[in-house]
Design a protein around this motif. Structure first.
Motif, PDB file in Angstrom:
ATOM      1  N   ALA A   1       7.569   4.247  -4.061  1.00 24.07           N
ATOM      2  CA  ALA A   1       7.175   5.107  -2.939  1.00 24.07           C
ATOM      3  C   ALA A   1       5.896   5.878  -3.237  1.00 24.07           C
ATOM      4  N   LEU A   2       5.571   6.068  -4.517  1.00 25.41           N
ATOM      5  CA  LEU A   2       4.303   6.703  -4.862  1.00 25.41           C
ATOM      6  C   LEU A   2       3.129   5.832  -4.440  1.00 25.41           C
ATOM      7  N   LEU A   3       3.361   4.508  -4.419  1.00 25.36           N
ATOM      8  CA  LEU A   3       2.318   3.583  -3.967  1.00 25.36           C
ATOM      9  C   LEU A   3       2.295   3.484  -2.447  1.00 25.36           C
ATOM     10  N   THR A   4       3.486   3.406  -1.825  1.00 24.98           N
ATOM     11  CA  THR A   4       3.570   3.337  -0.362  1.00 24.98           C
ATOM     12  C   THR A   4       4.911   3.882   0.090  1.00 24.98           C
ATOM     13  N   PRO A  37      -5.224  -3.315   6.887  1.00 23.71           N
ATOM     14  CA  PRO A  37      -5.855  -4.360   6.060  1.00 23.71           C
ATOM     15  C   PRO A  37      -4.800  -5.286   5.464  1.00 23.71           C
ATOM     16  N   LEU A  38      -5.171  -6.551   5.313  1.00 26.00           N
ATOM     17  CA  LEU A  38      -4.208  -7.541   4.823  1.00 26.00           C
ATOM     18  C   LEU A  38      -3.692  -7.205   3.434  1.00 26.00           C
ATOM     19  N   ALA A  39      -4.534  -6.650   2.575  1.00 28.33           N
ATOM     20  CA  ALA A  39      -4.090  -6.297   1.228  1.00 28.33           C
ATOM     21  C   ALA A  39      -2.997  -5.231   1.273  1.00 28.33           C
ATOM     22  N   VAL A  40      -3.138  -4.280   2.186  1.00 22.87           N
ATOM     23  CA  VAL A  40      -2.120  -3.228   2.335  1.00 22.87           C
ATOM     24  C   VAL A  40      -0.822  -3.830   2.857  1.00 22.87           C
ATOM     25  N   ILE A  41      -0.935  -4.703   3.863  1.00 16.83           N
ATOM     26  CA  ILE A  41       0.259  -5.341   4.425  1.00 16.83           C
ATOM     27  C   ILE A  41       0.988  -6.155   3.356  1.00 16.83           C
ATOM     28  N   ALA A  42       0.239  -6.910   2.571  1.00 17.31           N
ATOM     29  CA  ALA A  42       0.852  -7.716   1.519  1.00 17.31           C
ATOM     30  C   ALA A  42       1.552  -6.827   0.494  1.00 17.31           C
ATOM     31  N   GLY A  43       0.930  -5.708   0.150  1.00 15.25           N
ATOM     32  CA  GLY A  43       1.551  -4.797  -0.805  1.00 15.25           C
ATOM     33  C   GLY A  43       2.841  -4.194  -0.279  1.00 15.25           C
ATOM     34  N   VAL A  44       2.812  -3.733   0.982  1.00 17.85           N
ATOM     35  CA  VAL A  44       4.023  -3.161   1.581  1.00 17.85           C
ATOM     36  C   VAL A  44       5.115  -4.216   1.683  1.00 17.85           C
ATOM     37  N   LEU A  68      13.833  -6.897   9.421  1.00 18.49           N
ATOM     38  CA  LEU A  68      12.969  -6.845  10.605  1.00 18.49           C
ATOM     39  C   LEU A  68      11.561  -6.397  10.208  1.00 18.49           C
ATOM     40  N   LEU A  69      11.487  -5.358   9.388  1.00 10.94           N
ATOM     41  CA  LEU A  69      10.186  -4.862   8.942  1.00 10.94           C
ATOM     42  C   LEU A  69       9.474  -5.897   8.080  1.00 10.94           C
ATOM     43  N   MET A  70      10.188  -6.452   7.094  1.00  7.11           N
ATOM     44  CA  MET A  70       9.559  -7.453   6.226  1.00  7.11           C
ATOM     45  C   MET A  70       9.134  -8.682   7.014  1.00  7.11           C
ATOM     46  N   GLY A  71       9.952  -9.072   7.994  1.00 10.33           N
ATOM     47  CA  GLY A  71       9.603 -10.228   8.820  1.00 10.33           C
ATOM     48  C   GLY A  71       8.349  -9.989   9.636  1.00 10.33           C
ATOM     49  N   ALA A  72       8.219  -8.779  10.179  1.00  2.00           N
ATOM     50  CA  ALA A  72       7.023  -8.454  10.953  1.00  2.00           C
ATOM     51  C   ALA A  72       5.776  -8.462  10.060  1.00  2.00           C
TER      52      ALA A  72
END
Length: 585
Positions: A290-293, A313-320, A345-349
């Motif tokens: 959670a310190l990262l996101t 950004p795609l890098a942020v989405i990939a990290g989350v 649901l969140l991971m799928g989106a």
């Protein structure tokens, strides 16, 4: 003499009226839906209150929508919260050593019977787990408590087994309808996952409960329950084919998540930590992520905002995406209570957005709509993990109102479900049951099959004979027509085989031979604890018409016999009775 029930009971006349009139079940379903909607509201408010107190945010804000969390709180709250939960597990285990059952297991094995106290305990554990920031969803707690209340109400009216199972489904339907703002999805969640099938008799009560749950929860607009999809792009014909490919990937990733939870549990068990330290360690790991996101914390309602997802950004989405998957695996694997419904649901989106970007990178001319694949992804991944392809399709339909987009979702969901069933065979709920030793794969009512055991079906009045006697002695003792078969035993009374009287009297059998030479099924026996399906399988494998039943343990002392014809007849009778109960004949 009358005895008091430990449960509240409706008056006898009212119970008789409810059992005799189908409209009464609909009224009960409406009451269950109303109560279940209130359960969803109360649990959501409780978690929001915990987030406000423990993480110093507004009660109207979502924890997973925060841009940052105070580092000390991010690390301490989940870890100390996990320690408290672990200690609570130990204390509760002393008070209630039996494991609590969920709605799927209740309907599959116990005719819709659930413990109300147990359901309250599970709901409180889920509230605490999500409240301290563990990456788990509240949906498991919603359905547990709502279905537990429905089961208690049905038990108070002494409902028939089939009606009791429907009431449990009504509680789950109302909870899901309220949590996601989707009455159709709630109803089909009950049909697919909790009741195990659709019948005309269950349609009205489940539908009424789902609608009631929806209206109760959405009378509280400040909670902002459900999925908000403000806009999405155009769906084209090619998207149907591409959605099928995405469904394949979603199914594989869903299997990886479920196996990941089991692997995490196994690893933490092997290192032999004091049990309460396991969720504490898991909470510390989630806090570090959670310190990262902060989007990895709790269920992820705040993070699932489609406008924000497609613009990041795609890098942020990939990290989350990766951190949310890891946080969910660690949270559930370390012992926190909750589910994976909203998390998937969140991971799928997020995965849908990444998939669209990946396809565009490989085939630049496609220009896939990120929002479209975010919707497809959330349904496809959830269908793999949670199950219920129609449930997930209706969530997409009720969230977007677009039938053409729902068609693409349905394609992905079908492929995802097919891959999961072929390569894995379980949803997350039934996989957890499998790890505990159960064999059920759906909520279809198989409890009656387990109750129909060989011990109940066998004939205990067996005739035995010493296996060492000669054929001539056997003929003298058992003339033709006296018996069909006789159970042979050795000198110590252990089972030796079955002797057919007609075969012993055949002209081509040497009467000077020992009886042991003509015994059948010497190594094949039934045990009294076997259920009827297991017994029929033994009959098929041995190509036998009748078998001996021996007592459990290693003594192999015969206690009865059972014929295949009788077993098949009783199985057919019970199956027909359950069918009639289900359709309301």
């Amino acid at each position: 003499m009358t005895t008091k029930s430990r449960y509240l009971e409706a008056p006898r006349r009212l119970r008789a009226f409810v059992r005799a009139h189908e409209i009464s079940l609909v009224i009960l379903a409406a009451l269950i839906g109303t109560i279940s909607g209130a359960v969803v509201v109360a649990m959501s408010v409780a978690v929001a209150g915990l987030h406000a107190v423990l993480f110093n945010i507004s009660i109207r804000e979502r924890l997973s929508s925060q841009l940052s969390i105070e580092p000390l709180r991010a690390l301490l709250v989940p870890s100390l919260g996990g320690l408290v939960l672990g200690i609570a597990f130990l204390l509760i285990a002393r008070w209630r050593p039996a494991r609590e059952i969920d709605p799927i297991e209740a309907n599959a094995l116990h005719g819709g019977r659930m413990s109300f106290r147990g359901s309250v305990i599970v709901a409180l554990q889920t509230i605490w787990s999500s409240g301290v920031g563990a990456s788990v969803g509240l949906e498991a707690g919603y359905t547990q408590l709502a279905s537990g209340l429905a089961a208690s109400l049905g038990r108070g009216f002494h409902l028939r087994r089939a009606d009791q199972r429907v009431m449990v489904g009504c509680g789950a339907a109302a909870a899901i309808a309220g949590a996601f703002g989707a009455p159709l999805a709630g109803a089909f969640y009950a049909f697919e996952l909790v009741i195990g099938g659709y019948t005309p008799a269950s349609l009205t009560p489940v539908g009424v409960a789902a609608v009631a749950g929806y209206f109760v929860t959405h009378g509280f607009s400040a909670l902002s329950l459900g999925i908000g999809i403000e806009s999405f792009g155009e769906v084209r014909g090619r998207d149907l084919a591409i959605a099928a490919v995405f469904g394949l990937l979603a199914g594989l990733f869903g299997i990886a998540i479920m196996r990941g939870v089991a692997l995490c549990e196994t690893l933490l068990t092997r290192i032999r930590l004091w049990a309460p330290l396991r969720p504490a360690l898991g909470g510390l790991a989630v806090g570090a992520m959670a310190l990262l996101t902060p989007q990895v914390m709790s269920s992820g309602h705040g993070a699932l905002h489609f406008t924000g997802i497609v613009s990041l950004p795609l890098a942020v989405i990939a990290g989350v995406f990766l951190l949310k998957a890891l946080a969910s695996i660690v949270s559930l694997g370390s012992g926190f209570r909750g589910g994976l419904f909203f998390a998937t649901l969140l991971m799928g989106a997020l995965g849908g957005r990444l998939f669209a970007a990946g396809v565009d990178a490989i085939v630049p001319g496609f220009h896939l709509e990120p929002s479209v694949y975010a919707v497809i992804g959330m349904s496809a991944l959830s269908a793999s993990v949670v199950g219920g392809p129609l449930t997930m399709s209706f969530i997409a339909l009720e969230s977007t109102g677009n039938l053409w987009l729902t068609t693409a979702v349905l394609v992905a969901v079908i492929i995802s479900t097919l891959i999961t069933r072929e390569l894995f065979g379980y949803s997350f709920a039934t996989w957890r049951l499998h790890l505990r030793g159960e064999t059920i794969r759906s909520a279809a009512d198989v409890g009656w099959i387990r109750d129909l055991t060989v011990g109940r079906l066998m004939r205990p009045d067996l005739t035995t004979v010493n296996a060492d006697i000669r054929i001539a002695e056997f003929r003298a003792k058992f003339p033709l027509g006296s018996k069909t078969q006789v159970v042979a035993v050795d000198g110590e009374g252990h089972y030796a085989g079955l002797a057919l009287v007609a075969e012993a009297h055949a002209a081509d059998v040497d009467e000077d031979k020992g009886l042991i030479d003509i015994l059948h099924h010497r190594e094949v026996v039934l045990h009294p604890v076997m259920n009827i399906q297991e017994a029929i399988a033994v009959f098929d494998a041995a190509e036998a018409e009748s078998l001996a039943v021996v007592e459990a343990g290693g003594e192999r002392r015969p206690i009865g016999t059972l014929t295949e014809a009788h077993a098949m007849k009783r199985y057919a009778e019970e199956s027909e009775q359950r069918r009639r109960e289900a359709v309301g004949d």
